[in-house]
Design a protein around this motif. Structure first.
Motif, PDB file in Angstrom:
ATOM      1  N   ARG A  35       0.845  -1.188   0.000  1.00 60.59           N
ATOM      2  CA  ARG A  35       0.000   0.000   0.000  1.00 60.59           C
ATOM      3  C   ARG A  35       0.883   1.242   0.000  1.00 60.59           C
ATOM      4  N   VAL A  36       0.329   2.343  -0.472  1.00 57.19           N
ATOM      5  CA  VAL A  36       1.086   3.588  -0.532  1.00 57.19           C
ATOM      6  C   VAL A  36       1.511   4.034   0.859  1.00 57.19           C
ATOM      7  N   ASP A  37       0.620   3.866   1.844  1.00 53.56           N
ATOM      8  CA  ASP A  37       0.901   4.351   3.195  1.00 53.56           C
ATOM      9  C   ASP A  37       1.383   3.254   4.132  1.00 53.56           C
ATOM     10  N   GLY A  38       1.856   2.142   3.587  1.00 53.58           N
ATOM     11  CA  GLY A  38       2.389   1.073   4.424  1.00 53.58           C
ATOM     12  C   GLY A  38       1.816  -0.277   4.056  1.00 53.58           C
ATOM     13  N   ASP A  39       2.627  -1.311   4.173  1.00 48.65           N
ATOM     14  CA  ASP A  39       2.228  -2.649   3.741  1.00 48.65           C
ATOM     15  C   ASP A  39       1.472  -3.399   4.832  1.00 48.65           C
ATOM     16  N   ASP A  40       0.493  -4.205   4.404  1.00 45.45           N
ATOM     17  CA  ASP A  40      -0.107  -5.219   5.265  1.00 45.45           C
ATOM     18  C   ASP A  40       0.678  -6.509   5.050  1.00 45.45           C
ATOM     19  N   VAL A  41       1.064  -7.180   6.132  1.00 48.49           N
ATOM     20  CA  VAL A  41       1.831  -8.412   5.995  1.00 48.49           C
ATOM     21  C   VAL A  41       1.220  -9.504   6.860  1.00 48.49           C
ATOM     22  N   GLU A  42       1.415 -10.741   6.433  1.00 44.99           N
ATOM     23  CA  GLU A  42       0.999 -11.903   7.206  1.00 44.99           C
ATOM     24  C   GLU A  42       2.221 -12.775   7.456  1.00 44.99           C
ATOM     25  N   VAL A  43       2.350 -13.242   8.700  1.00 47.19           N
ATOM     26  CA  VAL A  43       3.446 -14.134   9.067  1.00 47.19           C
ATOM     27  C   VAL A  43       2.861 -15.335   9.793  1.00 47.19           C
ATOM     28  N   VAL A  44       3.620 -16.430   9.806  1.00 50.14           N
ATOM     29  CA  VAL A  44       3.104 -17.665  10.384  1.00 50.14           C
ATOM     30  C   VAL A  44       4.240 -18.430  11.053  1.00 50.14           C
ATOM     31  N   PHE A  45       3.888 -19.187  12.083  1.00 51.61           N
ATOM     32  CA  PHE A  45       4.828 -20.076  12.759  1.00 51.61           C
ATOM     33  C   PHE A  45       4.392 -21.520  12.551  1.00 51.61           C
ATOM     34  N   SER A  46       5.349 -22.426  12.598  1.00 50.02           N
ATOM     35  CA  SER A  46       5.036 -23.844  12.605  1.00 50.02           C
ATOM     36  C   SER A  46       4.424 -24.208  13.954  1.00 50.02           C
ATOM     37  N   PRO A  47       3.436 -25.107  13.973  1.00 49.32           N
ATOM     38  CA  PRO A  47       2.827 -25.489  15.256  1.00 49.32           C
ATOM     39  C   PRO A  47       3.749 -26.306  16.145  1.00 49.32           C
ATOM     40  N   GLU A  48       4.855 -26.807  15.596  1.00 51.96           N
ATOM     41  CA  GLU A  48       5.780 -27.549  16.441  1.00 51.96           C
ATOM     42  C   GLU A  48       6.485 -26.585  17.387  1.00 51.96           C
ATOM     43  N   GLY A  49       6.829 -27.065  18.535  1.00 51.09           N
ATOM     44  CA  GLY A  49       7.533 -26.220  19.489  1.00 51.09           C
ATOM     45  C   GLY A  49       6.586 -25.446  20.383  1.00 51.09           C
ATOM     46  N   ASP A  50       7.165 -24.746  21.323  1.00 50.97           N
ATOM     47  CA  ASP A  50       6.429 -24.030  22.363  1.00 50.97           C
ATOM     48  C   ASP A  50       6.176 -22.588  21.943  1.00 50.97           C
ATOM     49  N   ILE A  51       5.158 -21.961  22.529  1.00 52.46           N
ATOM     50  CA  ILE A  51       4.848 -20.572  22.196  1.00 52.46           C
ATOM     51  C   ILE A  51       6.016 -19.646  22.531  1.00 52.46           C
ATOM     52  N   SER A  52       6.837 -20.025  23.504  1.00 47.40           N
ATOM     53  CA  SER A  52       7.973 -19.177  23.875  1.00 47.40           C
ATOM     54  C   SER A  52       9.055 -19.155  22.801  1.00 47.40           C
ATOM     55  N   GLU A  53       8.968 -20.043  21.809  1.00 49.49           N
ATOM     56  CA  GLU A  53       9.940 -20.055  20.714  1.00 49.49           C
ATOM     57  C   GLU A  53       9.626 -19.010  19.647  1.00 49.49           C
ATOM     58  N   ARG A  54       8.430 -18.435  19.673  1.00 54.03           N
ATOM     59  CA  ARG A  54       7.979 -17.577  18.574  1.00 54.03           C
ATOM     60  C   ARG A  54       8.436 -16.138  18.769  1.00 54.03           C
ATOM     61  N   VAL A  55       9.078 -15.611  17.730  1.00 58.31           N
ATOM     62  CA  VAL A  55       9.600 -14.243  17.748  1.00 58.31           C
ATOM     63  C   VAL A  55       9.144 -13.547  16.467  1.00 58.31           C
ATOM     64  N   ILE A  56       8.448 -12.426  16.621  1.00 53.11           N
ATOM     65  CA  ILE A  56       8.054 -11.618  15.466  1.00 53.11           C
ATOM     66  C   ILE A  56       9.032 -10.464  15.369  1.00 53.11           C
ATOM     67  N   PHE A  57       9.876 -10.537  14.350  1.00 55.19           N
ATOM     68  CA  PHE A  57      10.931  -9.550  14.159  1.00 55.19           C
ATOM     69  C   PHE A  57      10.459  -8.521  13.136  1.00 55.19           C
ATOM     70  N   PRO A  58      10.966  -7.284  13.177  1.00 53.57           N
ATOM     71  CA  PRO A  58      10.557  -6.270  12.200  1.00 53.57           C
ATOM     72  C   PRO A  58      10.641  -6.779  10.766  1.00 53.57           C
TER      73      PRO A  58
END
Length: 447
Positions: A189-212
């Motif tokens: 988009r002109v004023d900024g992108d919409d993005v979708e990210v996903v994690f694998s269900p394997e592993g614990d929730i504490s493993e998930r990191v959303i980086f810029p």
């Protein structure tokens, strides 16, 4: 105001761990799209050096890399191959890579990053979407936390835990492993992108990191304020956060139903240019509502028809007591009680000391302030004064469980502590506000 009547600090702390690392893009320039001719030349020099190795030497080198790093990450060979594929657009014509060559090439364009080496702070808390295994009379929760690593880059990570029937709290063990979310989709988009990210269900929730991911977030995803939002009977976990690009900020929104897949979108409008927007957990009068600070000093009530565009607003709170004379801001989304909306706030006082207070807003018309704390509810204790930014206690969101509030909070921008608050005693401790006291800021603010 005596804190002992309603506040119970728990013997529970969450500290940053520099041993927790993720694999990130690395190279002359991390993103192939940003590479200048010199960067591309250097990248191709690396490819030429790897492909010049005979098969036995290449296999031996890859085995050495795996010996050094394989136990520290999940699916490392797949990450190597994916990175090599991503870099193909800047590689000049070359013979087809063998599998070993592709994996080895990819390894040269990644590096380890200790994402919480500097701090782990500014938490928010919501009910876990999966309550299986919750104790009788208790519940499970998800904690979002801001992690800060090398270069003062902020990312978003998570923990899970339990509230027992007696109000005691525990946080589940943190995994040694950590993984950055996989990019799935981008809408430019002109004023900024919409993005979708996903994690694998394997592993614990504490493993998930959303980086810029986007340009607006390049230096940090800061201070997510999660809330369980009732969207017509369906629960959607939403959070506003501050996107920082190293020069300026703006408010953005992240949404998920399962803490596995996430959608991130920029918020738009004149009311979305500052920090600390906090979304109400349901619509009010058929419209979305936020508490926001637009002028670096006061708090405003703002409405939106579509969740993405936020304009206007009416000021409802200004600094009134010495502990908040510099400015006030939100400490997470309002919590719905029978008596009204309980909103935790932060105030900044002498020598830039941050403390946490609370106000009670009218349930039908949240522009009406019913009561507020004359003194802070939580202020830095002597043991909480030292850290990356001293003399600060701060939270991005609390949660109700029965007759108490579960309040995770950050200590001096370094680590997290936890407290519980008895709701009945807290409400009794708030000072009633007569209509005349709020007339200076109130105008017609019907939804």
């Amino acid at each position: 105001m005596s804190q002992a009547t309603f506040l119970n600090r728990q013997a529970l702390h969450l500290y940053p761990d520099p041993a927790r690392v993720v694999v990130r893009r690395f190279g002359p320039s991390p993103d192939p799209r940003d590479m200048n001719p010199t960067d591309k030349l250097r990248a191709n020099h690396i490819v030429a050096r790897v492909t010049a190795l005979d098969h036995e030497t290449a296999a031996s080198q890859l085995a050495e890399v795996l010996e050094n790093f394989n136990g520290r990450h999940r699916n490392l060979l797949e990450r190597f191959e994916a990175r090599a594929d991503e870099m193909e657009e800047v590689f000049t014509a070359h013979g087809a890579f063998t599998k070993t060559q592709r994996q080895l090439v990819g390894s040269y364009f990644l590096h380890e990053y200790s994402f919480e080496a500097a701090a782990l702070f500014n938490p928010s808390i919501v009910l876990h979407p999966d309550q299986s295994g919750a104790p009788s009379g208790g519940c499970r929760f998800v904690l979002s936390v801001r992690a800060v690593g090398e270069g003062h880059i902020s990312s978003l990570t998570f923990r899970s835990g339990t509230v027992a029937a007696d109000g005691s709290l525990s946080v589940d063990p943190t995994s040694r492993l950590a993984t950055i979310a996989t990019f799935r989709n981008r809408m430019v988009r002109v004023d900024g992108d919409d993005v979708e990210v996903v994690f694998s269900p394997e592993g614990d929730i504490s493993e998930r990191v959303i980086f810029p991911i986007t340009a607006s977030q390049s230096n940090g995803i800061e201070d997510a304020r999660f809330v369980a939002f009732d969207e017509g009977g369906r629960t959607v976990f939403r959070a506003t956060y501050t996107a920082y690009n190293g020069r300026g900020i703006r408010s953005e929104l992240i949404e998920t139903t399962d803490f596995l897949s996430f959608r991130m979108s920029p918020l738009r409008g004149s009311a979305a240019v500052n920090k600390g927007m906090a979304l109400f957990p349901r619509k009010i009068g058929g419209r979305y509502a936020m508490i926001a600070r637009q002028d670096n000093e006061n708090l405003y009530l703002v409405y939106s028809d579509d969740l993405m565009n936020w304009d206007g607003g009416v000021a409802i709170l200004k600094p009134q007591y010495p502990w908040e004379f510099i400015q006030i801001g939100t400490c997470g989304s309002p919590i719905e009680l029978d008596e009204g909306w309980l909103l935790f706030t932060h105030g900044v006082g002498p020598v830039r000391r941050y403390a946490i207070g609370a106000v009670l807003l009218d349930k039908k018309d949240p522009s009406r302030v019913l009561a507020r704390s004359r003194e802070p509810l939580v202020r830095p204790e002597p043991s909480e004064r030292e850290g990356y930014v001293p003399n600060v206690v701060y939270t991005c969101g609390a949660m109700r469980h029965g007759g108490q509030i579960v309040l995770p909070y950050a200590v001096s921008d370094t680590y997290c502590n936890f407290a519980t608050i008895r709701i009945e005693a807290l409400l009794q401790a708030l000072d009633p506000v007569v209509a005349e006291e709020t007339h200076y800021v109130r105008q017609a603010a019907s939804p």
